[in-house]
Motif scaffolding. Structure first.
Motif, PDB file in Angstrom:
ATOM      1  N   VAL A 201       2.631  11.436  -8.723  1.00  0.00           N
ATOM      2  CA  VAL A 201       1.741  11.814  -9.822  1.00  0.00           C
ATOM      3  C   VAL A 201       1.037  13.121  -9.488  1.00  0.00           C
ATOM      4  O   VAL A 201       0.791  13.949 -10.360  1.00  0.00           O
ATOM      5  CB  VAL A 201       0.714  10.679 -10.089  1.00  0.00           C
ATOM      6  CG1 VAL A 201      -0.388  11.132 -11.024  1.00  0.00           C
ATOM      7  CG2 VAL A 201       1.412   9.453 -10.651  1.00  0.00           C
ATOM      8  N   GLY A 202       0.745  13.333  -8.212  1.00  0.00           N
ATOM      9  CA  GLY A 202       0.042  14.538  -7.782  1.00  0.00           C
ATOM     10  C   GLY A 202       0.818  15.829  -8.003  1.00  0.00           C
ATOM     11  O   GLY A 202       0.244  16.909  -7.984  1.00  0.00           O
ATOM     12  N   PHE A 203       2.128  15.719  -8.244  1.00  0.00           N
ATOM     13  CA  PHE A 203       2.929  16.914  -8.508  1.00  0.00           C
ATOM     14  C   PHE A 203       2.816  17.377  -9.954  1.00  0.00           C
ATOM     15  O   PHE A 203       3.328  18.435 -10.306  1.00  0.00           O
ATOM     16  CB  PHE A 203       4.399  16.676  -8.161  1.00  0.00           C
ATOM     17  CG  PHE A 203       4.664  16.739  -6.683  1.00  0.00           C
ATOM     18  CD1 PHE A 203       4.721  17.971  -6.031  1.00  0.00           C
ATOM     19  CD2 PHE A 203       4.823  15.590  -5.945  1.00  0.00           C
ATOM     20  CE1 PHE A 203       4.946  18.039  -4.675  1.00  0.00           C
ATOM     21  CE2 PHE A 203       5.054  15.646  -4.582  1.00  0.00           C
ATOM     22  CZ  PHE A 203       5.121  16.875  -3.942  1.00  0.00           C
ATOM     23  N   THR A 204       2.158  16.593 -10.800  1.00  0.00           N
ATOM     24  CA  THR A 204       1.953  16.981 -12.192  1.00  0.00           C
ATOM     25  C   THR A 204       0.686  17.831 -12.272  1.00  0.00           C
ATOM     26  O   THR A 204      -0.400  17.343 -11.927  1.00  0.00           O
ATOM     27  CB  THR A 204       1.777  15.732 -13.079  1.00  0.00           C
ATOM     28  OG1 THR A 204       2.893  14.871 -12.885  1.00  0.00           O
ATOM     29  CG2 THR A 204       1.664  16.110 -14.536  1.00  0.00           C
ATOM     30  N   PRO A 205       0.810  19.076 -12.695  1.00  0.00           N
ATOM     31  CA  PRO A 205      -0.375  19.939 -12.754  1.00  0.00           C
ATOM     32  C   PRO A 205      -1.448  19.385 -13.692  1.00  0.00           C
ATOM     33  O   PRO A 205      -1.155  18.724 -14.676  1.00  0.00           O
ATOM     34  CB  PRO A 205       0.171  21.256 -13.304  1.00  0.00           C
ATOM     35  CG  PRO A 205       1.622  21.232 -13.010  1.00  0.00           C
ATOM     36  CD  PRO A 205       2.030  19.782 -13.075  1.00  0.00           C
ATOM     37  N   GLY A 206      -2.653  19.671 -13.367  1.00  0.00           N
ATOM     38  CA  GLY A 206      -3.776  19.282 -14.218  1.00  0.00           C
ATOM     39  C   GLY A 206      -4.178  17.833 -14.038  1.00  0.00           C
ATOM     40  O   GLY A 206      -4.799  17.461 -13.046  1.00  0.00           O
ATOM     41  N   ALA A 207      -3.804  17.010 -15.005  1.00  0.00           N
ATOM     42  CA  ALA A 207      -4.210  15.608 -15.014  1.00  0.00           C
ATOM     43  C   ALA A 207      -3.689  14.859 -13.788  1.00  0.00           C
ATOM     44  O   ALA A 207      -4.382  14.010 -13.229  1.00  0.00           O
ATOM     45  CB  ALA A 207      -3.724  14.932 -16.287  1.00  0.00           C
ATOM     46  N   GLY A 208      -2.478  15.143 -13.365  1.00  0.00           N
ATOM     47  CA  GLY A 208      -1.911  14.476 -12.194  1.00  0.00           C
ATOM     48  C   GLY A 208      -2.699  14.787 -10.931  1.00  0.00           C
ATOM     49  O   GLY A 208      -2.883  13.926 -10.072  1.00  0.00           O
ATOM     50  N   TRP A 209      -3.149  16.015 -10.816  1.00  0.00           N
ATOM     51  CA  TRP A 209      -3.957  16.399  -9.656  1.00  0.00           C
ATOM     52  C   TRP A 209      -5.270  15.612  -9.638  1.00  0.00           C
ATOM     53  O   TRP A 209      -5.716  15.165  -8.593  1.00  0.00           O
ATOM     54  CB  TRP A 209      -4.260  17.883  -9.680  1.00  0.00           C
ATOM     55  CG  TRP A 209      -3.053  18.765  -9.553  1.00  0.00           C
ATOM     56  CD1 TRP A 209      -1.832  18.416  -9.067  1.00  0.00           C
ATOM     57  CD2 TRP A 209      -2.957  20.130  -9.933  1.00  0.00           C
ATOM     58  NE1 TRP A 209      -0.983  19.488  -9.120  1.00  0.00           N
ATOM     59  CE2 TRP A 209      -1.644  20.570  -9.646  1.00  0.00           C
ATOM     60  CE3 TRP A 209      -3.842  21.042 -10.485  1.00  0.00           C
ATOM     61  CZ2 TRP A 209      -1.207  21.850  -9.897  1.00  0.00           C
ATOM     62  CZ3 TRP A 209      -3.408  22.333 -10.734  1.00  0.00           C
ATOM     63  CH2 TRP A 209      -2.098  22.726 -10.430  1.00  0.00           C
ATOM     64  N   ILE A 210      -5.859  15.469 -10.809  1.00  0.00           N
ATOM     65  CA  ILE A 210      -7.139  14.755 -10.908  1.00  0.00           C
ATOM     66  C   ILE A 210      -6.959  13.283 -10.563  1.00  0.00           C
ATOM     67  O   ILE A 210      -7.702  12.731  -9.756  1.00  0.00           O
ATOM     68  CB  ILE A 210      -7.741  14.918 -12.321  1.00  0.00           C
ATOM     69  CG1 ILE A 210      -8.123  16.385 -12.553  1.00  0.00           C
ATOM     70  CG2 ILE A 210      -8.936  13.992 -12.523  1.00  0.00           C
ATOM     71  CD1 ILE A 210      -8.473  16.712 -13.984  1.00  0.00           C
ATOM     72  N   VAL A 211      -5.950  12.644 -11.169  1.00  0.00           N
ATOM     73  CA  VAL A 211      -5.712  11.219 -10.939  1.00  0.00           C
ATOM     74  C   VAL A 211      -5.382  10.956  -9.475  1.00  0.00           C
ATOM     75  O   VAL A 211      -5.923  10.040  -8.856  1.00  0.00           O
ATOM     76  CB  VAL A 211      -4.588  10.709 -11.862  1.00  0.00           C
ATOM     77  CG1 VAL A 211      -4.159   9.308 -11.487  1.00  0.00           C
ATOM     78  CG2 VAL A 211      -5.019  10.759 -13.313  1.00  0.00           C
ATOM     79  N   SER A 212      -4.505  11.763  -8.916  1.00  0.00           N
ATOM     80  CA  SER A 212      -4.115  11.592  -7.520  1.00  0.00           C
ATOM     81  C   SER A 212      -5.312  11.833  -6.586  1.00  0.00           C
ATOM     82  O   SER A 212      -5.521  11.083  -5.637  1.00  0.00           O
ATOM     83  CB  SER A 212      -2.978  12.554  -7.173  1.00  0.00           C
ATOM     84  OG  SER A 212      -2.572  12.394  -5.846  1.00  0.00           O
ATOM     85  N   GLY A 213      -6.085  12.848  -6.878  1.00  0.00           N
ATOM     86  CA  GLY A 213      -7.267  13.139  -6.064  1.00  0.00           C
ATOM     87  C   GLY A 213      -8.294  12.025  -6.106  1.00  0.00           C
ATOM     88  O   GLY A 213      -8.872  11.659  -5.085  1.00  0.00           O
TER      89      GLY A 213
ATOM     90  N   GLU B 185       0.828  -1.204   0.000  1.00  0.00           N
ATOM     91  CA  GLU B 185       0.000   0.000   0.000  1.00  0.00           C
ATOM     92  C   GLU B 185       0.863   1.254   0.000  1.00  0.00           C
ATOM     93  O   GLU B 185       0.587   2.216  -0.707  1.00  0.00           O
ATOM     94  CB  GLU B 185      -0.914  -0.013   1.221  1.00  0.00           C
ATOM     95  CG  GLU B 185      -1.828   1.174   1.300  1.00  0.00           C
ATOM     96  CD  GLU B 185      -2.731   1.118   2.523  1.00  0.00           C
ATOM     97  OE1 GLU B 185      -3.659   1.919   2.565  1.00  0.00           O
ATOM     98  OE2 GLU B 185      -2.496   0.293   3.415  1.00  0.00           O
ATOM     99  N   GLY B 186       1.925   1.247   0.787  1.00  0.00           N
ATOM    100  CA  GLY B 186       2.792   2.422   0.869  1.00  0.00           C
ATOM    101  C   GLY B 186       3.477   2.743  -0.443  1.00  0.00           C
ATOM    102  O   GLY B 186       3.660   3.909  -0.801  1.00  0.00           O
ATOM    103  N   GLY B 187       3.854   1.719  -1.192  1.00  0.00           N
ATOM    104  CA  GLY B 187       4.503   1.928  -2.487  1.00  0.00           C
ATOM    105  C   GLY B 187       3.572   2.587  -3.482  1.00  0.00           C
ATOM    106  O   GLY B 187       3.959   3.506  -4.205  1.00  0.00           O
ATOM    107  N   LEU B 188       2.348   2.126  -3.514  1.00  0.00           N
ATOM    108  CA  LEU B 188       1.370   2.715  -4.424  1.00  0.00           C
ATOM    109  C   LEU B 188       1.036   4.141  -4.005  1.00  0.00           C
ATOM    110  O   LEU B 188       0.909   5.036  -4.857  1.00  0.00           O
ATOM    111  CB  LEU B 188       0.104   1.858  -4.472  1.00  0.00           C
ATOM    112  CG  LEU B 188      -0.954   2.272  -5.472  1.00  0.00           C
ATOM    113  CD1 LEU B 188      -0.377   2.319  -6.886  1.00  0.00           C
ATOM    114  CD2 LEU B 188      -2.115   1.309  -5.425  1.00  0.00           C
ATOM    115  N   ASP B 189       0.918   4.384  -2.703  1.00  0.00           N
ATOM    116  CA  ASP B 189       0.667   5.738  -2.214  1.00  0.00           C
ATOM    117  C   ASP B 189       1.798   6.676  -2.622  1.00  0.00           C
ATOM    118  O   ASP B 189       1.558   7.819  -3.017  1.00  0.00           O
ATOM    119  CB  ASP B 189       0.518   5.749  -0.695  1.00  0.00           C
ATOM    120  CG  ASP B 189      -0.800   5.176  -0.216  1.00  0.00           C
ATOM    121  OD1 ASP B 189      -1.673   4.901  -1.062  1.00  0.00           O
ATOM    122  OD2 ASP B 189      -0.951   5.000   1.000  1.00  0.00           O
ATOM    123  N   LEU B 190       3.024   6.196  -2.528  1.00  0.00           N
ATOM    124  CA  LEU B 190       4.183   7.017  -2.893  1.00  0.00           C
ATOM    125  C   LEU B 190       4.147   7.374  -4.378  1.00  0.00           C
ATOM    126  O   LEU B 190       4.405   8.520  -4.757  1.00  0.00           O
ATOM    127  CB  LEU B 190       5.473   6.277  -2.549  1.00  0.00           C
ATOM    128  CG  LEU B 190       6.766   7.041  -2.730  1.00  0.00           C
ATOM    129  CD1 LEU B 190       6.802   8.264  -1.822  1.00  0.00           C
ATOM    130  CD2 LEU B 190       7.951   6.141  -2.430  1.00  0.00           C
TER     131      LEU B 190
END
Length: 53
Positions: A22-34, A12-17
């Protein structure tokens, strides 16, 4: 490779990392991470904690 082996390999921790990265990528990364973290929280709150069965 069986699914249980994949869960043990990555965990679980690896996938969270990965999703945090991915969340640092503006736009699409924010959506996917969210969506990932929102879905994870929803599953845990409803008692469907996939990783810790």
């Amino acid at each position: 490779m069986k699914w249980e082996q994949v869960k043990k390999l990555m965990g679980e921790g690896g996938l969270d990392l990965i999703m945090e990265g991915v969340g640092f990528t503006p736009g699409a990364g924010w959506i996917v991470s969210g969506l990932y973290f929102g879905g994870k929280a929803l599953l845990e709150y409803t008692g469907n904690d996939f990783w810790n069965r």
